[in-house]
Design a protein around this motif. Sequence first.
Motif, PDB file in Angstrom:
ATOM      1  N   LYS A 180      -2.120  13.009  11.568  1.00  0.00           N
ATOM      2  CA  LYS A 180      -0.823  12.476  11.152  1.00  0.00           C
ATOM      3  C   LYS A 180      -0.695  11.047  11.659  1.00  0.00           C
ATOM      4  CE  LYS A 180       2.623  15.739   9.969  1.00  0.00           C
ATOM      5  NZ  LYS A 180       4.020  15.699   9.714  1.00  0.00           N
ATOM      6  N   MET A 181      -0.021  10.194  10.846  1.00  0.00           N
ATOM      7  CA  MET A 181       0.166   8.817  11.260  1.00  0.00           C
ATOM      8  C   MET A 181       1.327   8.717  12.248  1.00  0.00           C
ATOM      9  SD  MET A 181      -2.027   6.950   9.664  1.00  0.00           S
ATOM     10  CE  MET A 181      -1.365   5.322  10.012  1.00  0.00           C
ATOM     11  N   GLY A 182       1.124   8.066  13.382  1.00  0.00           N
ATOM     12  CA  GLY A 182       2.165   7.581  14.283  1.00  0.00           C
ATOM     13  C   GLY A 182       3.335   8.511  14.565  1.00  0.00           C
ATOM     14  N   ASP A 183       4.463   7.884  14.903  1.00  0.00           N
ATOM     15  CA  ASP A 183       5.641   8.632  15.363  1.00  0.00           C
ATOM     16  C   ASP A 183       6.724   8.745  14.296  1.00  0.00           C
ATOM     17  OD1 ASP A 183       6.251   5.987  15.196  1.00  0.00           O
ATOM     18  OD2 ASP A 183       7.315   5.873  17.098  1.00  0.00           O
ATOM     19  N   HIS A 184       6.478   8.238  13.113  1.00  0.00           N
ATOM     20  CA  HIS A 184       7.505   8.278  12.055  1.00  0.00           C
ATOM     21  C   HIS A 184       6.795   8.218  10.709  1.00  0.00           C
ATOM     22  CE1 HIS A 184       6.591   3.966  12.386  1.00  0.00           C
ATOM     23  NE2 HIS A 184       6.921   3.904  11.124  1.00  0.00           N
ATOM     24  N   PRO A 185       7.473   8.661   9.618  1.00  0.00           N
ATOM     25  CA  PRO A 185       6.836   8.567   8.304  1.00  0.00           C
ATOM     26  C   PRO A 185       6.559   7.106   7.948  1.00  0.00           C
ATOM     27  CG  PRO A 185       8.797   9.956   8.230  1.00  0.00           C
ATOM     28  CD  PRO A 185       8.798   9.297   9.574  1.00  0.00           C
ATOM     29  N   ASP A 191       2.840  15.340   4.085  1.00  0.00           N
ATOM     30  CA  ASP A 191       2.288  16.175   5.157  1.00  0.00           C
ATOM     31  C   ASP A 191       1.443  15.350   6.124  1.00  0.00           C
ATOM     32  OD1 ASP A 191       3.521  18.334   4.051  1.00  0.00           O
ATOM     33  OD2 ASP A 191       1.718  19.186   3.124  1.00  0.00           O
ATOM     34  N   ALA A 192       0.859  14.268   5.619  1.00  0.00           N
ATOM     35  CA  ALA A 192       0.016  13.423   6.473  1.00  0.00           C
ATOM     36  C   ALA A 192       0.825  12.285   7.112  1.00  0.00           C
ATOM     37  CB  ALA A 192      -1.143  12.853   5.641  1.00  0.00           C
ATOM     38  N   GLY A 193       2.142  12.289   6.879  1.00  0.00           N
ATOM     39  CA  GLY A 193       2.982  11.292   7.557  1.00  0.00           C
ATOM     40  C   GLY A 193       3.253  10.042   6.746  1.00  0.00           C
ATOM     41  N   PHE A 194       3.141  10.123   5.418  1.00  0.00           N
ATOM     42  CA  PHE A 194       3.410   8.967   4.563  1.00  0.00           C
ATOM     43  C   PHE A 194       4.532   9.296   3.583  1.00  0.00           C
ATOM     44  CE2 PHE A 194      -1.128   8.700   5.605  1.00  0.00           C
ATOM     45  CZ  PHE A 194      -1.212   7.411   6.092  1.00  0.00           C
ATOM     46  N   ARG A 195       5.141   8.272   3.039  1.00  0.00           N
ATOM     47  CA  ARG A 195       6.105   8.461   1.954  1.00  0.00           C
ATOM     48  C   ARG A 195       5.707   7.588   0.769  1.00  0.00           C
ATOM     49  NH1 ARG A 195       7.025  11.863   4.942  1.00  0.00           N
ATOM     50  NH2 ARG A 195       8.968  12.516   5.935  1.00  0.00           N
ATOM     51  N   ILE A 196       5.621   8.208  -0.409  1.00  0.00           N
ATOM     52  CA  ILE A 196       5.412   7.457  -1.648  1.00  0.00           C
ATOM     53  C   ILE A 196       6.551   7.829  -2.602  1.00  0.00           C
ATOM     54  CG2 ILE A 196       2.889   7.352  -1.390  1.00  0.00           C
ATOM     55  CD1 ILE A 196       2.816   9.523  -3.693  1.00  0.00           C
ATOM     56  N   ASP A 197       6.617   7.142  -3.737  1.00  0.00           N
ATOM     57  CA  ASP A 197       7.694   7.383  -4.694  1.00  0.00           C
ATOM     58  C   ASP A 197       7.155   8.202  -5.871  1.00  0.00           C
ATOM     59  OD1 ASP A 197      10.444   6.379  -5.866  1.00  0.00           O
ATOM     60  OD2 ASP A 197       8.938   6.185  -7.450  1.00  0.00           O
ATOM     61  N   ASP A 256      -2.006  -2.796   5.829  1.00  0.00           N
ATOM     62  CA  ASP A 256      -3.416  -3.208   5.781  1.00  0.00           C
ATOM     63  C   ASP A 256      -4.226  -2.156   5.021  1.00  0.00           C
ATOM     64  OD1 ASP A 256      -4.028  -1.111   7.599  1.00  0.00           O
ATOM     65  OD2 ASP A 256      -3.489  -2.405   9.270  1.00  0.00           O
ATOM     66  N   LEU A 257      -5.452  -2.573   4.700  1.00  0.00           N
ATOM     67  CA  LEU A 257      -6.317  -1.735   3.867  1.00  0.00           C
ATOM     68  C   LEU A 257      -6.656  -0.412   4.564  1.00  0.00           C
ATOM     69  CD1 LEU A 257      -7.457  -2.090   1.064  1.00  0.00           C
ATOM     70  CD2 LEU A 257      -9.467  -3.202   2.053  1.00  0.00           C
ATOM     71  N   ALA A 258      -6.856  -0.465   5.892  1.00  0.00           N
ATOM     72  CA  ALA A 258      -7.256   0.753   6.625  1.00  0.00           C
ATOM     73  C   ALA A 258      -6.167   1.822   6.518  1.00  0.00           C
ATOM     74  CB  ALA A 258      -7.526   0.404   8.087  1.00  0.00           C
ATOM     75  N   THR A 259      -4.892   1.410   6.665  1.00  0.00           N
ATOM     76  CA  THR A 259      -3.797   2.391   6.582  1.00  0.00           C
ATOM     77  C   THR A 259      -3.666   2.910   5.155  1.00  0.00           C
ATOM     78  OG1 THR A 259      -2.715   1.013   8.240  1.00  0.00           O
ATOM     79  CG2 THR A 259      -1.406   2.786   7.315  1.00  0.00           C
ATOM     80  N   LEU A 260      -3.834   1.990   4.199  1.00  0.00           N
ATOM     81  CA  LEU A 260      -3.762   2.428   2.794  1.00  0.00           C
ATOM     82  C   LEU A 260      -4.857   3.463   2.511  1.00  0.00           C
ATOM     83  CD1 LEU A 260      -2.571   2.052  -0.128  1.00  0.00           C
ATOM     84  CD2 LEU A 260      -4.446   0.444  -0.501  1.00  0.00           C
ATOM     85  N   GLN A 261      -6.058   3.220   3.048  1.00  0.00           N
ATOM     86  CA  GLN A 261      -7.160   4.164   2.796  1.00  0.00           C
ATOM     87  C   GLN A 261      -6.823   5.539   3.378  1.00  0.00           C
ATOM     88  OE1 GLN A 261      -9.321   3.665   0.670  1.00  0.00           O
ATOM     89  NE2 GLN A 261      -9.976   1.516   0.609  1.00  0.00           N
TER      90      GLN A 261
END
Length: 364
Positions: free
Chosen positions: A4-9, A322-328, A348-353
């Motif tokens: 999961k990414m970080g402490d927030h979505p 579920d992985a800690g991201f939000r998309i539309d 950045d590209l790494a987070t996008l990947q």
Amino acid sequence: MLPKMGDHPVLFLPGPTEVKAELRAILAQPLVGHRSAAFVAVVQDVCQRLRALFLTAEPAAFESCPATALMEAGIRNLVPANGRSLHLVAGAFGERWQQIAASCDRSTEALTVPLGQAHDPAALQQRLLQGPAFDAVCITHNETATGVIEPLQPLVAAIRAVAPHALVLVDVVTSLAGAELRFDDWGLDFAFAGTQKCLALPPGLCVYALSERARDRAATIAGRGFLLDLPRALQETNDGKTLATPCVPLVWALQRQLERIAAEGLPTRWARHLALRDATLAWALGHGMRPFVADQTARSPSVSCIDANGQDVAAIAKRASDAGFRIDQGYGTLKGKAFRIGHMGDHDLATLQCLLAAMTATSA
Ligand SMILES: Cc1ncc(COP(=O)(O)O)c(C=O)c1O
């Protein structure tokens, strides 16, 4: 299982977008009076830095309001009470601007293209040549609803060639600081954006630039109001005296963000957005989907709209979540069919990947 990414979505929305911890910390600082000498200096510094962002020698400023307020202010300040505005409509936000102008009792007309398409400068020129003359042409540089970027420079050149009286008003809400934009070189008269998009700050401030031609026009128009009397607000804000109490912490954060953007360099920032778009669309093509925008040159650098090609958009968004991201999951009639990934601001590209990996169904 992906971590999961970080402490927030982490927001890959088409705004509001992700705000760096360094900038969020600025927002939590104890307040100062907005008439204090220290803050007046910040206001003046921000106005100067905004000119560099718009690439203009004309004055620029900010106001504490959403971008929609500046859509309305553009009409009230720059289109006479009995005047006419032409609206280039490629989706919901272009449509909204026409509605705003109509609600201000201006006479409006739309030049509309199908969803997913950009305007053709030759068709615009032809429409202008038919007359009668328009006082303003309103363009949404980056139509966030569909992920279309307009060919702004040739569109403005087309207007200038045949309609010298028309002012060029441009919504750069999801392009400023994310896509190439040259206020002076391209001949814009009014452009504005909110802080919650490619500027990667919370919502609450708008930034804008106004040409001399536009200031001269505004001077002839009565009933411009008070807070959003643009020539007056521009002058007073540049003098460090905002017309009303501004959102002080956001102004601090904007100052820091403008420093960061200058350090990154505009061409590098534009190129980073293009790289994020290319990676996003390559992922879509590699997983049985396709860009909603067929014309490669019209694909937005800041928001990608992806035709899911029958795949389950809600399931894709859930995997991201579920992985800690939000998309539309898609705007208006496109909801559930073509979804949007906002790769704007400081991503950045790494987070996008990581996001793209998370969205990929394990069985795909
Ligand atoms: C292109 C465009 N114009 C205008 C707006 C309206 O901005 P605000 O919600 O700050 O009024 C948006 C918001 O998403 C946008 O994407």
